[in-house]
Design a protein around this motif. Structure first.
Motif, mmCIF file in Angstrom:
data_model
loop_
_atom_site.group_PDB
_atom_site.id
_atom_site.type_symbol
_atom_site.label_atom_id
_atom_site.label_comp_id
_atom_site.label_asym_id
_atom_site.label_seq_id
_atom_site.Cartn_x
_atom_site.Cartn_y
_atom_site.Cartn_z
ATOM 1 N N ILE A 205 0.824 -1.203 0.000
ATOM 2 C CA ILE A 205 0.000 0.000 0.000
ATOM 3 C C ILE A 205 0.863 1.260 0.000
ATOM 4 O O ILE A 205 1.782 1.409 0.809
ATOM 5 C CB ILE A 205 -0.953 0.041 1.217
ATOM 6 C CG1 ILE A 205 -1.916 -1.143 1.180
ATOM 7 C CG2 ILE A 205 -1.750 1.345 1.240
ATOM 8 C CD1 ILE A 205 -2.872 -1.201 2.357
ATOM 9 N N TRP A 206 0.579 2.158 -0.949
ATOM 10 C CA TRP A 206 1.159 3.502 -0.980
ATOM 11 C C TRP A 206 0.008 4.502 -0.845
ATOM 12 O O TRP A 206 -1.073 4.284 -1.399
ATOM 13 C CB TRP A 206 1.889 3.756 -2.300
ATOM 14 C CG TRP A 206 3.246 3.139 -2.403
ATOM 15 C CD1 TRP A 206 3.552 1.897 -2.873
ATOM 16 C CD2 TRP A 206 4.497 3.743 -2.040
ATOM 17 N NE1 TRP A 206 4.909 1.686 -2.829
ATOM 18 C CE2 TRP A 206 5.510 2.805 -2.327
ATOM 19 C CE3 TRP A 206 4.851 4.976 -1.507
ATOM 20 C CZ2 TRP A 206 6.865 3.065 -2.097
ATOM 21 C CZ3 TRP A 206 6.201 5.239 -1.284
ATOM 22 C CH2 TRP A 206 7.189 4.284 -1.577
ATOM 23 N N SER B 143 -5.432 6.076 -1.625
ATOM 24 C CA SER B 143 -4.353 5.092 -1.576
ATOM 25 C C SER B 143 -4.407 4.185 -2.791
ATOM 26 O O SER B 143 -5.418 4.099 -3.485
ATOM 27 C CB SER B 143 -4.455 4.241 -0.302
ATOM 28 O OG SER B 143 -5.621 3.432 -0.335
ATOM 29 N N ILE B 144 -3.297 3.510 -3.051
ATOM 30 C CA ILE B 144 -3.268 2.465 -4.064
ATOM 31 C C ILE B 144 -2.665 1.207 -3.439
ATOM 32 O O ILE B 144 -1.714 1.278 -2.667
ATOM 33 C CB ILE B 144 -2.478 2.853 -5.333
ATOM 34 C CG1 ILE B 144 -1.030 3.215 -5.001
ATOM 35 C CG2 ILE B 144 -3.159 3.966 -6.080
ATOM 36 C CD1 ILE B 144 -0.167 3.401 -6.237
ATOM 37 N N LEU C 117 2.921 12.663 -5.325
ATOM 38 C CA LEU C 117 3.812 12.286 -4.233
ATOM 39 C C LEU C 117 3.114 11.228 -3.386
ATOM 40 O O LEU C 117 2.041 11.472 -2.831
ATOM 41 C CB LEU C 117 4.165 13.496 -3.371
ATOM 42 C CG LEU C 117 4.975 13.206 -2.097
ATOM 43 C CD1 LEU C 117 6.316 12.552 -2.431
ATOM 44 C CD2 LEU C 117 5.172 14.483 -1.285
ATOM 45 N N TYR C 118 3.722 10.048 -3.330
ATOM 46 C CA TYR C 118 3.209 8.936 -2.526
ATOM 47 C C TYR C 118 4.083 8.754 -1.296
ATOM 48 O O TYR C 118 5.301 8.995 -1.342
ATOM 49 C CB TYR C 118 3.242 7.633 -3.326
ATOM 50 C CG TYR C 118 2.355 7.595 -4.544
ATOM 51 C CD1 TYR C 118 1.083 7.038 -4.490
ATOM 52 C CD2 TYR C 118 2.799 8.097 -5.771
ATOM 53 C CE1 TYR C 118 0.269 6.991 -5.618
ATOM 54 C CE2 TYR C 118 1.988 8.048 -6.898
ATOM 55 C CZ TYR C 118 0.732 7.487 -6.814
ATOM 56 O OH TYR C 118 -0.062 7.449 -7.937
ATOM 57 N N THR C 119 3.471 8.299 -0.196
ATOM 58 C CA THR C 119 4.229 7.946 0.992
ATOM 59 C C THR C 119 3.736 6.599 1.521
ATOM 60 O O THR C 119 2.574 6.236 1.342
ATOM 61 C CB THR C 119 4.097 9.007 2.107
ATOM 62 O OG1 THR C 119 2.718 9.203 2.431
ATOM 63 C CG2 THR C 119 4.712 10.325 1.671
ATOM 64 N N LYS C 120 4.626 5.855 2.160
ATOM 65 C CA LYS C 120 4.241 4.573 2.748
ATOM 66 C C LYS C 120 3.399 4.776 4.006
ATOM 67 O O LYS C 120 2.577 3.946 4.355
ATOM 68 C CB LYS C 120 5.496 3.761 3.071
ATOM 69 C CG LYS C 120 6.160 3.089 1.864
ATOM 70 C CD LYS C 120 5.350 1.889 1.385
ATOM 71 C CE LYS C 120 5.986 1.187 0.199
ATOM 72 N NZ LYS C 120 7.167 0.411 0.552
ATOM 73 N N ASP C 121 3.648 5.891 4.694
ATOM 74 C CA ASP C 121 2.905 6.235 5.902
ATOM 75 C C ASP C 121 1.965 7.394 5.565
ATOM 76 O O ASP C 121 2.425 8.448 5.131
ATOM 77 C CB ASP C 121 3.877 6.651 7.013
ATOM 78 C CG ASP C 121 3.192 7.016 8.315
ATOM 79 O OD1 ASP C 121 1.943 7.088 8.350
ATOM 80 O OD2 ASP C 121 3.907 7.248 9.309
ATOM 81 N N PRO C 122 0.654 7.246 5.749
ATOM 82 C CA PRO C 122 -0.261 8.349 5.417
ATOM 83 C C PRO C 122 -0.034 9.593 6.256
ATOM 84 O O PRO C 122 -0.447 10.679 5.874
ATOM 85 C CB PRO C 122 -1.651 7.746 5.671
ATOM 86 C CG PRO C 122 -1.415 6.632 6.633
ATOM 87 C CD PRO C 122 -0.076 6.080 6.287
ATOM 88 N N PRO D 112 -6.630 -0.557 6.914
ATOM 89 C CA PRO D 112 -6.131 -0.291 5.566
ATOM 90 C C PRO D 112 -7.261 0.104 4.625
ATOM 91 O O PRO D 112 -8.341 -0.458 4.695
ATOM 92 C CB PRO D 112 -5.517 -1.633 5.152
ATOM 93 C CG PRO D 112 -6.307 -2.633 5.925
ATOM 94 C CD PRO D 112 -6.657 -1.996 7.250
ATOM 95 N N TYR D 113 -6.978 1.106 3.794
ATOM 96 C CA TYR D 113 -8.027 1.598 2.894
ATOM 97 C C TYR D 113 -7.497 1.786 1.494
ATOM 98 O O TYR D 113 -6.319 1.757 1.278
ATOM 99 C CB TYR D 113 -8.640 2.911 3.405
ATOM 100 C CG TYR D 113 -7.638 3.989 3.746
ATOM 101 C CD1 TYR D 113 -7.180 4.861 2.776
ATOM 102 C CD2 TYR D 113 -7.156 4.142 5.045
ATOM 103 C CE1 TYR D 113 -6.276 5.867 3.084
ATOM 104 C CE2 TYR D 113 -6.262 5.152 5.359
ATOM 105 C CZ TYR D 113 -5.819 5.999 4.394
ATOM 106 O OH TYR D 113 -4.927 6.988 4.712
#
Length: 214
Positions: free
Chosen positions: A50-51, A74-75, A172-177, A213-214
């Motif tokens: 999840i990103w 998220s993706i 911009l993606y992050t592993k932590d929301p 998780p979403y």
């Protein structure tokens, strides 16, 4: 230089057909301006799978940006049964509508036209792999794998020459929301601006009151 960031240069790895592709709904004009990540570690990038979309930047002169505020975006990346294909499960919420949306898109991570695993092209068939045209892939241009990643994306909208258009963005993606390394985020904002995507034409995704998780 920030760990994971590479120097920006014009890509010599993308086929010339990229820049010549015309869509009846518009064209993605800046494909060849970005260098994909080389020696891309796909296994490290997709695990965990999840990103979270933190910020979406648009070109400074882009007039087709939606004013709607996005949340819980998220993706999830799931490997497909088909070779070299990743299923992307998109989930997001539109604040003004109070509704949540989901979508599934299939991308090939390697093809004859786009041999680098950091260039993901949408496909309309997985066996055999048939690329969707016009070619509007995601180009992963920067990542440190563990915390953040930046992707160029282009989507076509509309159903005719008069009504259609293409919308280019840097995401911009992050592993932590809730990633809050402000120094790194400031550097990444400057980096994205250097690609031509202005912070003045940026949308921040709200990740509060989500149910991971979403």
């Amino acid at each position: 230089l920030l760990a994971g960031v590479v120097a920006i240069s014009v890509s010599s790895s993308l086929p010339s057909k990229f820049g010549e592709t015309k869509s009846p709904y518009g064209s993605c004009k800046t494909f060849q301006s970005y260098t994909p990540v080389h020696f891309f570690d796909l296994n490290r990038f997709t695990h965990p799978r999840i990103w979270y979309v933190r910020e979406i930047y648009y070109l400074s002169n882009e007039a087709n940006v939606s004013s709607q505020s996005l949340a819980c975006y998220s993706i999830s990346m799931v490997e497909s049964w088909a070779p070299s294909v990743v299923n992307l499960f998109w989930r997001y919420q539109v604040h003004s509508l109070g509704q949540r949306f989901e979508d599934v898109m299939n991308y090939t991570i390697k093809s004859d036209l786009f041999p680098l695993e950091s260039v993901w092209a949408e496909v309309v068939s997985k066996d055999p792999i048939v690329l969707k045209e016009p070619y509007t892939p995601m180009i992963w241009v920067q990542t440190d794998y563990d915390n953040w990643a930046i992707a160029y994306d282009c989507r076509s909208f509309g159903t005719s020459d008069d009504e259609g258009y293409s919308l280019e963005s840097m995401v911009l993606y992050t592993k932590d929301p809730y990633y809050n390394d402000n120094k790194t985020l400031d550097i990444l904002s400057i980096l994205i601006a250097n690609y031509g995507f202005s912070a003045q034409n940026m949308r921040v995704v709200n990740h509060t009151n989500c149910n991971p998780p979403y």
